[in-house]
Design a protein around this motif. Structure first.
Motif, PDB file in Angstrom:
ATOM      1  N   MET A 148     -13.344  17.518   4.858  1.00  0.00           N
ATOM      2  CA  MET A 148     -12.047  18.027   4.419  1.00  0.00           C
ATOM      3  C   MET A 148     -12.256  18.933   3.212  1.00  0.00           C
ATOM      4  N   GLU A 149     -12.175  20.248   3.435  1.00  0.00           N
ATOM      5  CA  GLU A 149     -12.438  21.198   2.360  1.00  0.00           C
ATOM      6  C   GLU A 149     -11.256  22.118   2.078  1.00  0.00           C
ATOM      7  N   THR A 150     -10.288  22.183   2.975  1.00  0.00           N
ATOM      8  CA  THR A 150      -9.178  23.119   2.806  1.00  0.00           C
ATOM      9  C   THR A 150      -7.843  22.374   2.783  1.00  0.00           C
ATOM     10  N   TYR A 151      -6.835  23.061   2.254  1.00  0.00           N
ATOM     11  CA  TYR A 151      -5.480  22.504   2.223  1.00  0.00           C
ATOM     12  C   TYR A 151      -4.982  22.212   3.631  1.00  0.00           C
ATOM     13  N   LYS A 152      -5.251  23.121   4.557  1.00  0.00           N
ATOM     14  CA  LYS A 152      -4.806  22.930   5.939  1.00  0.00           C
ATOM     15  C   LYS A 152      -5.411  21.667   6.533  1.00  0.00           C
ATOM     16  N   GLU A 153      -6.683  21.435   6.265  1.00  0.00           N
ATOM     17  CA  GLU A 153      -7.340  20.227   6.766  1.00  0.00           C
ATOM     18  C   GLU A 153      -6.750  18.973   6.120  1.00  0.00           C
ATOM     19  N   ALA A 154      -6.437  19.064   4.827  1.00  0.00           N
ATOM     20  CA  ALA A 154      -5.855  17.920   4.120  1.00  0.00           C
ATOM     21  C   ALA A 154      -4.495  17.555   4.705  1.00  0.00           C
ATOM     22  N   ILE A 155      -3.636  18.547   4.914  1.00  0.00           N
ATOM     23  CA  ILE A 155      -2.304  18.299   5.459  1.00  0.00           C
ATOM     24  C   ILE A 155      -2.400  17.764   6.881  1.00  0.00           C
ATOM     25  N   SER A 156      -3.324  18.308   7.651  1.00  0.00           N
ATOM     26  CA  SER A 156      -3.505  17.846   9.027  1.00  0.00           C
ATOM     27  C   SER A 156      -3.911  16.376   9.053  1.00  0.00           C
ATOM     28  N   TRP A 157      -4.789  15.982   8.144  1.00  0.00           N
ATOM     29  CA  TRP A 157      -5.203  14.581   8.094  1.00  0.00           C
ATOM     30  C   TRP A 157      -4.055  13.675   7.652  1.00  0.00           C
ATOM     31  N   ILE A 158      -3.322  14.093   6.620  1.00  0.00           N
ATOM     32  CA  ILE A 158      -2.200  13.280   6.123  1.00  0.00           C
ATOM     33  C   ILE A 158      -1.161  13.083   7.229  1.00  0.00           C
ATOM     34  N   GLY A 166      -1.565  13.377  10.332  1.00  0.00           N
ATOM     35  CA  GLY A 166      -2.161  12.644  11.433  1.00  0.00           C
ATOM     36  C   GLY A 166      -1.990  11.146  11.311  1.00  0.00           C
ATOM     37  N   ARG A 167      -1.769  10.672  10.080  1.00  0.00           N
ATOM     38  CA  ARG A 167      -1.562   9.251   9.862  1.00  0.00           C
ATOM     39  C   ARG A 167      -0.179   8.781  10.335  1.00  0.00           C
ATOM     40  N   LEU A 168       0.671   9.725  10.752  1.00  0.00           N
ATOM     41  CA  LEU A 168       1.966   9.338  11.303  1.00  0.00           C
ATOM     42  C   LEU A 168       1.805   8.459  12.544  1.00  0.00           C
ATOM     43  N   ARG A 169       0.665   8.599  13.209  1.00  0.00           N
ATOM     44  CA  ARG A 169       0.436   7.820  14.428  1.00  0.00           C
ATOM     45  C   ARG A 169       0.409   6.316  14.132  1.00  0.00           C
ATOM     46  N   THR A 170       0.140   5.947  12.899  1.00  0.00           N
ATOM     47  CA  THR A 170       0.117   4.517  12.558  1.00  0.00           C
ATOM     48  C   THR A 170       1.516   3.947  12.437  1.00  0.00           C
ATOM     49  N   GLY A 171       2.528   4.830  12.371  1.00  0.00           N
ATOM     50  CA  GLY A 171       3.904   4.387  12.248  1.00  0.00           C
ATOM     51  C   GLY A 171       4.224   3.869  10.852  1.00  0.00           C
ATOM     52  N   ILE A 172       5.390   3.226  10.735  1.00  0.00           N
ATOM     53  CA  ILE A 172       5.817   2.623   9.475  1.00  0.00           C
ATOM     54  C   ILE A 172       5.152   1.264   9.351  1.00  0.00           C
ATOM     55  N   LYS A 173       4.511   1.015   8.213  1.00  0.00           N
ATOM     56  CA  LYS A 173       3.767  -0.233   8.022  1.00  0.00           C
ATOM     57  C   LYS A 173       4.260  -0.914   6.739  1.00  0.00           C
ATOM     58  N   PRO A 174       5.380  -1.652   6.819  1.00  0.00           N
ATOM     59  CA  PRO A 174       5.895  -2.311   5.614  1.00  0.00           C
ATOM     60  C   PRO A 174       4.879  -3.301   5.049  1.00  0.00           C
ATOM     61  N   PRO A 176      -4.211   2.899   6.013  1.00  0.00           N
ATOM     62  CA  PRO A 176      -2.873   3.160   5.458  1.00  0.00           C
ATOM     63  C   PRO A 176      -2.042   4.093   6.325  1.00  0.00           C
ATOM     64  N   SER A 177      -0.734   3.996   6.173  1.00  0.00           N
ATOM     65  CA  SER A 177       0.193   4.923   6.835  1.00  0.00           C
ATOM     66  C   SER A 177       0.235   6.240   6.069  1.00  0.00           C
ATOM     67  N   GLU A 178       0.904   7.218   6.656  1.00  0.00           N
ATOM     68  CA  GLU A 178       1.073   8.505   5.981  1.00  0.00           C
ATOM     69  C   GLU A 178       1.751   8.314   4.629  1.00  0.00           C
ATOM     70  N   PHE A 179       2.821   7.535   4.601  1.00  0.00           N
ATOM     71  CA  PHE A 179       3.569   7.371   3.356  1.00  0.00           C
ATOM     72  C   PHE A 179       2.744   6.644   2.300  1.00  0.00           C
ATOM     73  N   GLU A 180       1.964   5.670   2.717  1.00  0.00           N
ATOM     74  CA  GLU A 180       1.106   4.964   1.766  1.00  0.00           C
ATOM     75  C   GLU A 180       0.080   5.912   1.152  1.00  0.00           C
TER      76      GLU A 180
END
Length: 429
Positions: free
Chosen positions: A1-11, A13-21, A118-122
Motif C-alpha cells: 500500500m503506497e498510494t492514496y488510491k490503494e489505501a482507500i480501496s483497502w479501507i 474493501g473492509r465493508l465486506r465484513t459488515g457491521i461488527k458491534p 476489524p470492520s471498515e468503521f473500526e
C-alpha cells in the motif's frame, strides 16, 4: 500500500465484513498503538439525529475562540478525508495513506485471532484516535458516534463531556424496536462521573438515560429543564433564538444552518461550550458563541447547492429527519412548487418517510442507486401514484429542472447521505 488510491480501496474493501458491534477489536488495537484514546481531551456525541449539526456548531464556536479542534464524523459527503478533520479542514491524502498503512499491519495480524479482523468503521476510528493523539495533537476532539453508542467503535474514549442529541426509531435491526431499547444503546456512551447533555424528550427514553446516568454518577443537563432555547424567527440562511441556562443568558443568537430543529442542536452546542468554559477553563466569550454559530456550515444539511434555479440537498435519512425537513419546507417554501428526488436505504421505514414527502411535494421521484442497502425499484413501486415516479436517471431530472425551472420552483434532493454524496459528485465533478 503506497498510494492514496490503494489505501482507500483497502479501507472500503473492509465493508465486506459488515457491521461488527463490540469493543474487543478496538481495545486490542488501542493497546498495540500505545493507547491514543487516553491522550485526548474529547467530547463524545451520540443520538439518532442532529449529531453532525451539533458537532459542527460546537466546533465552529471553539474555532472562533481560537482553539484547534479535531472532528471525527460519518458518513462523508464530498470526500472520504473529511471524516477526520482539523478546524473543519480534511486531513491530506498523504496522511490517510500513512495512517492506513499503520492500521493495516494490525488488521492483518487480527485476521488470525479469535475476534477476527476489524470492520471498515473500526479501521477509520482507529486512524482517527492515532492521528489526534500522535500525528496532529489538537486542543480538543469531537467524536461523533457511528451507530448506537454502547458497542460503537468510538466508545473506548473517556470524554470530558457526553452529548445525546435525540432518540428516534432508526437502525432497529441493530439497536432494538422500542425507544427504551434504542435509548439503552445510546446511553451506553455515558461514562462514570462524566456529565451528559441531552435534548431527548420521550419519557420512556429519558427514563433510561436518567437511570444509566444515576448508576454511573453522571450529572444530566436536560433541555427544557436545565437549559432552553426559544425560536424567534428565521434569517436568510438560518434560525434566530434566545438561549438560557444556569451558565449564561444569550439573546438573539443565529444559526448558520436552516430549519427550526437546528435551534435544538444549537442549544446543545451552546450548552456544551458553556460547560467546557466553566469546568475546563476554555476562554469562550459571548462573541465567540455568536459568531461561531452563525459561521457554522455542514454539507448535506439543508444545503443550497444551486441558487438559480434553487436546488437544496438535505440528508433526511429516517422518519424523524423527514419530519424536520417537511417542517422546514412548510416554514420557508410554502408558496413554491416543490420537486423532490428521494433515495433511501431499504431497511428504513419507507412508508412513513414517503407519506410525509408526498404531503410536501408537487412532484416526487424515487431514485434507486448503487449502494448495498439502497432501496430499488421493487421497493418503491407500491408508492407510485399520479404525482410520483421512479426514475432511472436522477441526472436527467436535474438537467430538466435546471432548464425549465422558474423562481417559483425548488428542487429538493433528500434521503440517504450516501445518495447526497453521489449527487454532489455528479453535479460538480
Amino acid at each position: 500500500m503506497e498510494t492514496y488510491k490503494e489505501a482507500i480501496s483497502w479501507i472500503h474493501g473492509r465493508l465486506r465484513t459488515g457491521i461488527k458491534p463490540g469493543l474487543t477489536r478496538m481495545e486490542w488495537m488501542m493497546e498495540q498503538l500505545n493507547h491514543p484514546e487516553q491522550r485526548l481531551k474529547a467530547v463524545h456525541i451520540g443520538g439518532t439525529n442532529g449529531k453532525g449539526s451539533t458537532t459542527t456548531m460546537l466546533r465552529s464556536i471553539l474555532n472562533e475562540a481560537g482553539y484547534e479542534v479535531g472532528t471525527f464524523t460519518s458518513p462523508y459527503i464530498e470526500q472520504f478525508n473529511e471524516r477526520i478533520s482539523v478546524n473543519g479542514r480534511s486531513i491530506s491524502d498523504e496522511e490517510i495513506t500513512e495512517l492506513a498503512k499503520k492500521i493495516r499491519l494490525l488488521a492483518d495480524e487480527m485476521e488470525d485471532m479469535e475476534f477476527g479482523g476489524p470492520s471498515e468503521f473500526e479501521i477509520i476510528t482507529a486512524m482517527a484516535f492515532y492521528y489526534f493523539a500522535f500525528v496532529h495533537p489538537v486542543d480538543i476532539v469531537l467524536f461523533e458516534v457511528g451507530l448506537g453508542g454502547r458497542l460503537d467503535s468510538t466508545n473506548i474514549v473517556h470524554p470530558i463531556l457526553s452529548i445525546i442529541t435525540t432518540i428516534g426509531m432508526d437502525h432497529i435491526a441493530f439497536l432494538g424496536d422500542t425507544l427504551a431499547d434504542i435509548a439503552f444503546e445510546k446511553a451506553g456512551i455515558i461514562k462514570s462521573g462524566v456529565p451528559v447533555i441531552t435534548s431527548v424528550h420521550q419519557p420512556e427514553a429519558l427514563d433510561v438515560i436518567d437511570r444509566t446516568a444515576k448508576e454511573r454518577k453522571a450529572p444530566v443537563y436536560l433541555a427544557g429543564r436545565d437549559f432552553s432555547a426559544e425560536w424567534i424567527g428565521s434569517s436568510e440562511k438560518g434560525e434566530k433564538f434566545h438561549f438560557q441556562s444556569a451558565f449564561s443568558k444569550r439573546d438573539h443568537l443565529e444559526t448558520g444552518l436552516a430549519g427550526i430543529h437546528q435551534v435544538q442542536n444549537a442549544a446543545l452546542a451552546v450548552m456544551a461550550a458553556d460547560f467546557i468554559r466553566a469546568f475546563y477553563s476554555f476562554l469562550i466569550e459571548y462573541e465567540h458563541v455568536e459568531i461561531g454559530l452563525k459561521k457554522a456550515r455542514w454539507p448535506g444539511r439543508f444545503e443550497t447547492i444551486s441558487e438559480s434555479p434553487l436546488i437544496i440537498a438535505d440528508g433526511a435519512h429516517n422518519e424523524e429527519g423527514i419530519k424536520a425537513l417537511v417542517q422546514t419546507l412548510e416554514q420557508r417554501f410554502s408558496n413554491k412548487h416543490i420537486t423532490i428526488l428521494f433515495a433511501a436505504m431499504k431497511d428504513k421505514p419507507l412508508d412513513a418517510m414517503i407519506n410525509q414527502l408526498k404531503a410536501a411535494a408537487d412532484q416526487l421521484y424515487f431514485v434507486p442507486f448503487s449502494f448495498p442497502r439502497a432501496a430499488q425499484k421493487e421497493d418503491y413501486s407500491i408508492f407510485v401514484t399520479d404525482t410520483e415516479a421512479i426514475t432511472d436517471s436522477y441526472e436527467s431530472i436535474i438537467r430538466s429542472f435546471k432548464a425549465n425551472a422558474t423562481q417559483d420552483h425548488i428542487l429538493l434532493i433528500t434521503g440517504s447521505l450516501y445518495f447526497i454524496s453521489e449527487v454532489k459528485r455528479s453535479m460538480f465533478c
